[in-house]
Write a protein that holds these residues in place. Structure first.
Motif, PDB file in Angstrom:
ATOM      1  N   VAL A 153       0.858  -1.182   0.000  1.00 15.04           N
ATOM      2  CA  VAL A 153       0.000   0.000   0.000  1.00 15.04           C
ATOM      3  C   VAL A 153       0.896   1.235   0.000  1.00 15.04           C
ATOM      4  O   VAL A 153       1.908   1.281   0.711  1.00 15.04           O
ATOM      5  CB  VAL A 153      -0.930   0.033   1.234  1.00 15.04           C
ATOM      6  N   MET A 154       0.546   2.205  -0.828  1.00 10.18           N
ATOM      7  CA  MET A 154       1.286   3.468  -0.872  1.00 10.18           C
ATOM      8  C   MET A 154       0.280   4.601  -0.699  1.00 10.18           C
ATOM      9  O   MET A 154      -0.709   4.678  -1.429  1.00 10.18           O
ATOM     10  CB  MET A 154       2.045   3.605  -2.196  1.00 10.18           C
ATOM     11  N   VAL A 155       0.541   5.459   0.286  1.00 11.43           N
ATOM     12  CA  VAL A 155      -0.366   6.568   0.574  1.00 11.43           C
ATOM     13  C   VAL A 155       0.423   7.871   0.484  1.00 11.43           C
ATOM     14  O   VAL A 155       1.438   8.043   1.161  1.00 11.43           O
ATOM     15  CB  VAL A 155      -1.011   6.433   1.972  1.00 11.43           C
ATOM     16  N   ASN A 156      -0.038   8.775  -0.360  1.00 10.81           N
ATOM     17  CA  ASN A 156       0.640  10.047  -0.589  1.00 10.81           C
ATOM     18  C   ASN A 156      -0.279  11.200  -0.179  1.00 10.81           C
ATOM     19  O   ASN A 156      -1.389  11.324  -0.707  1.00 10.81           O
ATOM     20  CB  ASN A 156       0.995  10.204  -2.071  1.00 10.81           C
ATOM     21  N   ASP A 157       0.190  12.027   0.746  1.00  9.07           N
ATOM     22  CA  ASP A 157      -0.628  13.137   1.216  1.00  9.07           C
ATOM     23  C   ASP A 157       0.231  14.365   1.438  1.00  9.07           C
ATOM     24  O   ASP A 157       1.359  14.272   1.925  1.00  9.07           O
ATOM     25  CB  ASP A 157      -1.320  12.778   2.539  1.00  9.07           C
ATOM     26  N   GLY A 158      -0.312  15.521   1.093  1.00 12.22           N
ATOM     27  CA  GLY A 158       0.414  16.755   1.348  1.00 12.22           C
ATOM     28  C   GLY A 158       0.004  17.887   0.427  1.00 12.22           C
ATOM     29  O   GLY A 158      -0.929  17.785  -0.363  1.00 12.22           O
ATOM     30  N   HIS A 159       0.758  18.985   0.547  1.00  6.37           N
ATOM     31  CA  HIS A 159       0.571  20.153  -0.308  1.00  6.37           C
ATOM     32  C   HIS A 159       1.883  20.944  -0.327  1.00  6.37           C
ATOM     33  O   HIS A 159       2.927  20.426   0.087  1.00  6.37           O
ATOM     34  CB  HIS A 159      -0.617  21.016   0.137  1.00  6.37           C
ATOM     35  N   GLN A 160       1.824  22.176  -0.772  1.00  3.40           N
ATOM     36  CA  GLN A 160       3.040  22.967  -0.924  1.00  3.40           C
ATOM     37  C   GLN A 160       3.650  23.353   0.420  1.00  3.40           C
ATOM     38  O   GLN A 160       4.830  23.704   0.500  1.00  3.40           O
ATOM     39  CB  GLN A 160       2.723  24.244  -1.717  1.00  3.40           C
ATOM     40  N   GLY A 161       2.854  23.319   1.474  1.00  2.03           N
ATOM     41  CA  GLY A 161       3.284  23.740   2.805  1.00  2.03           C
ATOM     42  C   GLY A 161       2.250  24.677   3.390  1.00  2.03           C
ATOM     43  O   GLY A 161       1.603  25.438   2.655  1.00  2.03           O
ATOM     44  N   PRO A 162       2.045  24.642   4.712  1.00  2.13           N
ATOM     45  CA  PRO A 162       0.996  25.484   5.309  1.00  2.13           C
ATOM     46  C   PRO A 162       1.229  26.978   5.117  1.00  2.13           C
ATOM     47  O   PRO A 162       0.286  27.728   4.869  1.00  2.13           O
ATOM     48  CB  PRO A 162       1.035  25.088   6.790  1.00  2.13           C
ATOM     49  N   ALA A 183       4.654  17.033  15.491  1.00  3.04           N
ATOM     50  CA  ALA A 183       5.738  17.037  14.493  1.00  3.04           C
ATOM     51  C   ALA A 183       5.254  17.943  13.380  1.00  3.04           C
ATOM     52  O   ALA A 183       4.222  18.609  13.519  1.00  3.04           O
ATOM     53  CB  ALA A 183       6.037  15.629  13.989  1.00  3.04           C
ATOM     54  N   GLY A 184       5.971  17.960  12.254  1.00  5.50           N
ATOM     55  CA  GLY A 184       5.540  18.757  11.124  1.00  5.50           C
ATOM     56  C   GLY A 184       4.732  17.933  10.137  1.00  5.50           C
ATOM     57  O   GLY A 184       3.667  17.409  10.457  1.00  5.50           O
ATOM     58  N   ALA A 185       5.260  17.792   8.916  1.00  2.00           N
ATOM     59  CA  ALA A 185       4.565  17.022   7.880  1.00  2.00           C
ATOM     60  C   ALA A 185       4.368  15.567   8.298  1.00  2.00           C
ATOM     61  O   ALA A 185       3.389  14.926   7.911  1.00  2.00           O
ATOM     62  CB  ALA A 185       5.344  17.093   6.565  1.00  2.00           C
ATOM     63  N   LEU A 186       5.311  15.041   9.094  1.00  4.89           N
ATOM     64  CA  LEU A 186       5.191  13.652   9.556  1.00  4.89           C
ATOM     65  C   LEU A 186       3.867  13.429  10.275  1.00  4.89           C
ATOM     66  O   LEU A 186       3.188  12.417  10.054  1.00  4.89           O
ATOM     67  CB  LEU A 186       6.361  13.295  10.477  1.00  4.89           C
ATOM     68  N   MET A 187       3.486  14.377  11.114  1.00  2.32           N
ATOM     69  CA  MET A 187       2.231  14.260  11.858  1.00  2.32           C
ATOM     70  C   MET A 187       1.049  14.753  11.029  1.00  2.32           C
ATOM     71  O   MET A 187       0.013  14.089  10.941  1.00  2.32           O
ATOM     72  CB  MET A 187       2.338  15.059  13.154  1.00  2.32           C
ATOM     73  N   ASP A 188       1.218  15.915  10.401  1.00  5.73           N
ATOM     74  CA  ASP A 188       0.133  16.562   9.671  1.00  5.73           C
ATOM     75  C   ASP A 188      -0.388  15.707   8.530  1.00  5.73           C
ATOM     76  O   ASP A 188      -1.598  15.626   8.294  1.00  5.73           O
ATOM     77  CB  ASP A 188       0.641  17.912   9.140  1.00  5.73           C
ATOM     78  N   PHE A 189       0.519  15.047   7.805  1.00  6.94           N
ATOM     79  CA  PHE A 189       0.103  14.246   6.649  1.00  6.94           C
ATOM     80  C   PHE A 189       0.447  12.765   6.763  1.00  6.94           C
ATOM     81  O   PHE A 189      -0.183  11.938   6.107  1.00  6.94           O
ATOM     82  CB  PHE A 189       0.675  14.836   5.366  1.00  6.94           C
ATOM     83  N   GLY A 190       1.423  12.417   7.590  1.00  7.06           N
ATOM     84  CA  GLY A 190       1.702  10.997   7.802  1.00  7.06           C
ATOM     85  C   GLY A 190       0.551  10.274   8.469  1.00  7.06           C
ATOM     86  O   GLY A 190       0.366   9.064   8.286  1.00  7.06           O
ATOM     87  N   CYS A 191      -0.249  11.027   9.219  1.00  7.80           N
ATOM     88  CA  CYS A 191      -1.369  10.413   9.948  1.00  7.80           C
ATOM     89  C   CYS A 191      -2.401   9.780   9.013  1.00  7.80           C
ATOM     90  O   CYS A 191      -3.038   8.786   9.367  1.00  7.80           O
ATOM     91  CB  CYS A 191      -2.037  11.429  10.864  1.00  7.80           C
ATOM     92  N   TYR A 192      -2.556  10.319   7.805  1.00  9.75           N
ATOM     93  CA  TYR A 192      -3.549   9.771   6.878  1.00  9.75           C
ATOM     94  C   TYR A 192      -3.233   8.318   6.516  1.00  9.75           C
ATOM     95  O   TYR A 192      -4.107   7.447   6.565  1.00  9.75           O
ATOM     96  CB  TYR A 192      -3.601  10.604   5.592  1.00  9.75           C
ATOM     97  N   GLY A 193      -1.991   8.070   6.139  1.00 12.04           N
ATOM     98  CA  GLY A 193      -1.619   6.717   5.741  1.00 12.04           C
ATOM     99  C   GLY A 193      -1.713   5.729   6.884  1.00 12.04           C
ATOM    100  O   GLY A 193      -2.149   4.585   6.698  1.00 12.04           O
ATOM    101  N   ALA A 194      -1.305   6.154   8.088  1.00  9.36           N
ATOM    102  CA  ALA A 194      -1.390   5.271   9.252  1.00  9.36           C
ATOM    103  C   ALA A 194      -2.837   4.926   9.559  1.00  9.36           C
ATOM    104  O   ALA A 194      -3.176   3.781   9.884  1.00  9.36           O
ATOM    105  CB  ALA A 194      -0.732   5.939  10.453  1.00  9.36           C
ATOM    106  N   ASN A 195      -3.712   5.905   9.440  1.00  8.08           N
ATOM    107  CA  ASN A 195      -5.147   5.707   9.666  1.00  8.08           C
ATOM    108  C   ASN A 195      -5.739   4.756   8.630  1.00  8.08           C
ATOM    109  O   ASN A 195      -6.442   3.785   8.966  1.00  8.08           O
ATOM    110  CB  ASN A 195      -5.835   7.067   9.623  1.00  8.08           C
ATOM    111  N   LEU A 196      -5.432   4.983   7.356  1.00  2.00           N
ATOM    112  CA  LEU A 196      -6.006   4.166   6.286  1.00  2.00           C
ATOM    113  C   LEU A 196      -5.494   2.734   6.310  1.00  2.00           C
ATOM    114  O   LEU A 196      -6.272   1.786   6.128  1.00  2.00           O
ATOM    115  CB  LEU A 196      -5.705   4.810   4.925  1.00  2.00           C
ATOM    116  N   MET A 197      -4.196   2.552   6.555  1.00  2.00           N
ATOM    117  CA  MET A 197      -3.638   1.199   6.564  1.00  2.00           C
ATOM    118  C   MET A 197      -4.180   0.392   7.736  1.00  2.00           C
ATOM    119  O   MET A 197      -4.501  -0.802   7.584  1.00  2.00           O
ATOM    120  CB  MET A 197      -2.112   1.254   6.608  1.00  2.00           C
TER     121      MET A 197
END
Length: 344
Positions: A153-162, A183-197
């Protein structure tokens, strides 16, 4: 017979997603009974922006809960404040919904779960990707056996930066604080993949977590990472999570590869799939999820009223989201130590 609206209060106004509460024209499933915000200037700004009665506002959380007696509270402060909100609400039997992720530490997530179980309240975690018809469709393919057993499974989440996309100063201050945001992006966007998996695997935890976090823009994000890659290893599957404040534009997509085929949730309503080796890839266009699933406040009202009962491993539920925080904490530890972290 018309459904009685849910008496809901807000805890915090600094999170950028709070404006949705005030922009729900035509919806009568919730009624706002109180707003807790200790920053009086911020409270005044929202009162003026949305022409709100000043009597709705409180600078003391417990006083608000005791005075207006909401049935539920939606938290829009820092991630680190979620535990404080639940500690106040649980003894009063008040249900809670927080913005993702559930907490900044695994200890806080476990305490939230214990408090919720003891008091019998719902604690929901709102993720945008929980609204996606595409993710639900892919999960159905998994459950129906059409992809075979999950292997990758590969989950990609993010944007240009807040800062780059222009979030408010109050929200930016949270996102760039390693204690408030976790954390920064690790928490802000890493959480999506952890939740989905965790959802796809019905609560199964990874054997190990390996992460790399980096500051591509240290002049902008001085105290937190803006780039993170996380590898979750399971007995027979692997998940690669990419959370970034460096994409050229916003993206939230998921690729699921099984023994028999694959399905890629391109956006909220588009899936690319190939279910057999000899068949070409097909594109499936879906309708958005039906009400109340596209509006987190409508979902909260439906859950509290009992009109909807969430599955044990629902994307919003505590079992999935406690494990999500455990994964994120392990990812932070891995990134800091440059070592793989094994979960017990």
């Amino acid at each position: 017979m018309a459904q009685k609206p849910l008496k809901m209060a807000i805890a915090g106004l600094s999170h950028g997603h709070v404006d949705w509460v005030f922009n729900r024209p035509g919806k009568t499933d919730i009624v706002l009974v109180g707003v807790y915000e200790p920053d009086r200037a911020l409270a005044k700004k929202y009162a003026k922006r949305y022409k709100l009665d000043k009597n709705l506002f409180f600078d003391d959380l417990e006083k608000m809960l005791d005075q207006v007696k909401p049935e539920a509270v939606s938290a829009f402060g820092a991630n680190s404040d979620h535990i404080t909100v639940v500690r106040a609400c649980a003894p009063r039997k008040i249900h809670v919904m927080v913005e993702k992720p559930l907490a900044t530490t695994f200890a806080d997530a476990q305490e939230i779960q214990t408090l919720a179980q003891k008091s019998g309240i719902h604690v929901l975690t709102n993720f945008e990707t929980s609204w996606y018809a595409s993710n639900q469709y892919v999960e159905d393919l998994v459950q129906e056996g059409k992809l075979g057993e999950i292997r990758k499974v590969m989950v990609n989440d993010g944007h240009q930066g807040p800062k780059e996309i222009g979030v408010s100063e109050d929200f930016l201050e949270i996102l760039t604080d390693p204690l408030k945001n976790g954390a920064g992006a690790l928490m802000d966007f890493g959480c999506y993949g952890a939740n989905l998996m965790t959802w796809l695997l019905k609560g199964e935890k990874p054997v190990s977590v390996t992460a790399v976090a980096h500051q591509n823009k240290p002049e902008v994000y001085k105290s937190v990472d803006d780039e993170a890659s996380i590898i979750l290893q399971y007995p027979k599957a692997q998940c690669i999570i990419q959370g970034s404040w460096n994409w050229p534009f916003s993206r939230k997509d998921m690729e699921v590869y099984g023994e028999k085929g694959y399905a890629i949730a391109v956006d909220a309503t588009t899936v690319r799939q190939r279910l057999e080796e000899k068949s070409p890839e097909a594109v499936v266009q879906l309708k958005p999820r039906p009400a109340p699933y596209t509006d987190p406040f409508s979902l909260l009202a439906a859950v509290v009223s009992g009109r909807i009962t969430l599955d044990k491993y629902d994307l919003y539920g505590l079992p999935v989201n406690v494990t999500t925080v455990e994964i994120l904490e392990a990812a932070k530890e891995s990134a800091m130590s440059n070592k793989t972290v094994f979960l017990k």
